[in-house]
Design a protein around this motif. Structure first.
Motif, PDB file in Angstrom:
ATOM      1  N   HIS A 184       0.803  -1.228   0.000  1.00  0.00           N
ATOM      2  CA  HIS A 184       0.000   0.000   0.000  1.00  0.00           C
ATOM      3  C   HIS A 184       0.833   1.273   0.000  1.00  0.00           C
ATOM      4  CE1 HIS A 184      -4.103  -1.488   0.059  1.00  0.00           C
ATOM      5  NE2 HIS A 184      -3.681  -2.475   0.816  1.00  0.00           N
ATOM      6  N   ASP A 301      -8.028  -2.286  -3.840  1.00  0.00           N
ATOM      7  CA  ASP A 301      -8.973  -3.036  -3.002  1.00  0.00           C
ATOM      8  C   ASP A 301      -9.636  -2.155  -1.944  1.00  0.00           C
ATOM      9  OD1 ASP A 301      -6.217  -3.118  -1.799  1.00  0.00           O
ATOM     10  OD2 ASP A 301      -7.338  -3.969  -0.120  1.00  0.00           O
ATOM     11  N   GLU A 302      -8.946  -1.127  -1.486  1.00  0.00           N
ATOM     12  CA  GLU A 302      -9.509  -0.321  -0.400  1.00  0.00           C
ATOM     13  C   GLU A 302     -10.326   0.854  -0.942  1.00  0.00           C
ATOM     14  OE1 GLU A 302      -6.714   0.671   2.655  1.00  0.00           O
ATOM     15  OE2 GLU A 302      -6.315  -1.431   3.108  1.00  0.00           O
ATOM     16  N   HIS A 372      -6.611  -9.079  -1.240  1.00  0.00           N
ATOM     17  CA  HIS A 372      -6.237  -8.364  -0.008  1.00  0.00           C
ATOM     18  C   HIS A 372      -7.253  -8.660   1.091  1.00  0.00           C
ATOM     19  CE1 HIS A 372      -3.257  -5.121  -1.447  1.00  0.00           C
ATOM     20  NE2 HIS A 372      -3.323  -6.050  -2.374  1.00  0.00           N
TER      21      HIS A 372
END
Ligand code: ZN
Length: 519
Positions: A184, A301-302, A372
């Motif tokens: 990240h 993914d976030e 993730h």
């Protein structure tokens, strides 16, 4: 045994298990430190090993002349009339770097297109447990892995993250290679700190540049969003993109994808900024790495809204056009991938999307799909095993911290009770940056649970999440005198009972890795 040692120093050879155990016992008596048998490595320069002296671990080197690039104490040992140099070296960054130079297998490296697993470790003690599980299964390991956010929250540097994983690799004698994932990364500065530390895998997270409000935007808003994109950095024009996508049929494995005007504009508005940012950080990393090999992942993914197959296709094709090379990509999958618990959502829908995502990754790559928040997603593993094959990366991070707390619940109930109540107090604040849905009223107060029922709390959905997201507060909390409130005691329990922690980790990761063993 003295003769075995003398011959090994003259003609180093790989040790058989039985010699390894005998030599470890002999050295343990000789230097009065507990030698880890699996770490023993005879080389032409000397015999290397890891040893334990109380709670402290040290690198040991036995050689004829001493190795000057390691710092630490030197002792002369007399064995059958011959003098050997024994160096007892603290586990410093300088010694870690020197060891990577002498024993190439202790250095991280790219893993290539093999199915793999990332084992994040927030405490820096878990790698031996990870190694024991990985040995029995097929996924290739990434042992050093932490995001800058989690490093900040735990007060660790990229160098510590990498070195602590490396010492674990050395302790267990894992000689088959491992990756180091700087997870990240949001900026070039983040990347620089990890490059400096020796990471070999870089996960770029451009989520700050993803626009989550395109699905409901009206045509005028969508056009305004597209007009505001960094077109210079995208090195193209809207007219060129229209020509490239509209009215085309893209064959993706057994599927066909096509783009309507609306689909294209949405993909562009949603991910255009993220594509430009990824290309910029990728070029920065590639420039800094020079001819050192590395791997890249792009992760969105976030973000709030799932990545549709068409959007995935668009992102991958545009990154390719900009010259980005990557080994894995983490779309935002459908459903809810919450921390520390199983998948929440419709499995049939997930599987249908997954098949398309895999087909795209195979056609435009091949590259891996990265899952993730991947720990504890037992319902999804059979789907990835069936459809993705080698094109899969499983990323786990906080789950090893939860196993540490399970060990504490077994070994030191009073400490676990303190941590649990503290975590309950912190949860509503700390949950802000995580995908979790635990309700505090379902998490028991420590005083309501008898000692022998404490470990089972680690099986309970809400308690898992509450403990999962509060790790940073727990590890950095201080008492009235400014001393760490939990951290030192937590580490002490785990260090004094390391076999318990390794046993729990091994069992936990067995469950994660076994679904990928079948052909
Ligand atoms: Zn992630």
């Amino acid at each position: 045994m003295v003769t075995v040692l003398q011959t090994l120093l003259q003609r180093p050879r790989p040790l058989a298990e039985i010699d390894r155990a005998a030599l470890a016992r002999f050295l343990t008596d000789l230097i009065r430190q507990q030698v880890y048998p699996a770490s023993l490595e005879p080389t032409s320069e000397g015999v290397f090993f890891l040893a334990r002296d109380g709670r402290e671990k040290r690198l040991g080197i036995l050689s004829e002349a001493g190795l000057h690039d390691f710092e630490g104490a030197r002792h002369q040992l007399s064995l059958d009339g011959r003098t050997l140099i024994f160096q007892s070296c603290p586990l410093t960054a300088a010694n870690a770097r020197a060891l990577r130079q002498h024993l190439a297998w202790t250095a991280p490296r790219p893993l290539g297109l093999r199915a793999s697993v990332g084992c994040g470790d927030r405490l820096g003690l878990a790698t031996p447990g990870h190694v024991r599980a990985v040995r029995k299964h097929k996924l290739a390991p990434v042992f050093a892995q932490q995001s800058i956010r989690e490093m900040t929250r735990t007060g660790r540097t990229p160098q510590q993250v990498l070195d602590e994983a490396m010492w674990g690799v050395f302790q267990e004698g894992w000689r088959q290679g491992y990756g180091a994932d700087a997870d990240h990364l949001k900026t070039e500065e983040d990347a620089d700190r990890c490059i400096e530390a020796g990471f070999t895998f870089f996960t770029i997270d451009p989520s700050a540049y993803v626009d989550n409000e395109v699905d409901t935007a009206d045509a005028a808003t969508l056009e305004a969003k597209v007009a505001a994109l960094p077109w210079d950095a995208l090195e193209t024009t809207l007219a060129d993109l229209r020509r490239a996508y509209l009215g085309q049929h893209f064959q993706v494995g057994p599927y066909e994808l096509s783009f309507e005007e609306r689909t294209l504009l949405q993909a562009l508005a949603k991910y255009g900024g993220a594509i430009a940012h990824t290309a910029r950080v990728y070029r920065h990393i590639a420039g800094r790495m020079g001819n050192r090999p590395f791997e890249l992942e792009m992760s969105v993914d976030e973000t709030e809204v799932p990545t549709s197959p068409a959007e995935h296709f668009f992102v991958a094709r545009e990154l390719q056009r900009l010259g980005v090379r990557w080994i894995s990509l983490a779309p935002r999958f459908v459903g809810r991938l919450e921390k520390g618990v199983d998948y929440i959502g419709d499995l049939e829908e997930f599987e249908a999307h997954l098949k398309l995502h895999v087909a795209i990754a195979r056609t435009l790559g091949p590259y891996k799909l990265s899952l993730h928040s991947g720990s504890d997603k037992f319902a999804l593993y059979p789907l990835f095993a069936r459809h993705a094959g080698e094109l899969f990366h499983l990323k786990t991070a906080g789950t090893s911290y939860l196993e540490a707390l399970r060990a504490v619940a077994e070994l030191d109930p009073p400490l676990f009770r303190e941590i649990l109540d503290f975590a309950r107090d912190r949860y509503e604040t700390d949950r802000a940056t995580y995908h979790v849905s635990a309700l505090l009223e379902r998490v028991p107060k420590a005083s309501d649970v008898p000692d022998d029922a404490l470990p089972a709390l680690l099986e309970q959905f809400d308690t898992r999440q509450v403990l999962h997201v509060t790790f940073g507060s727990v590890l950095t909390a201080t008492d009235a005198d400014g001393r760490p409130r939990f951290r030192d005691r937590l580490l002490a329990v785990l260090q004094e009972n390391e076999e318990t922690y390794y046993r729990l980790l091994e069992a936990h990761f067995d469950r994660h890795l076994a679904p990928f063993d079948a052909e």
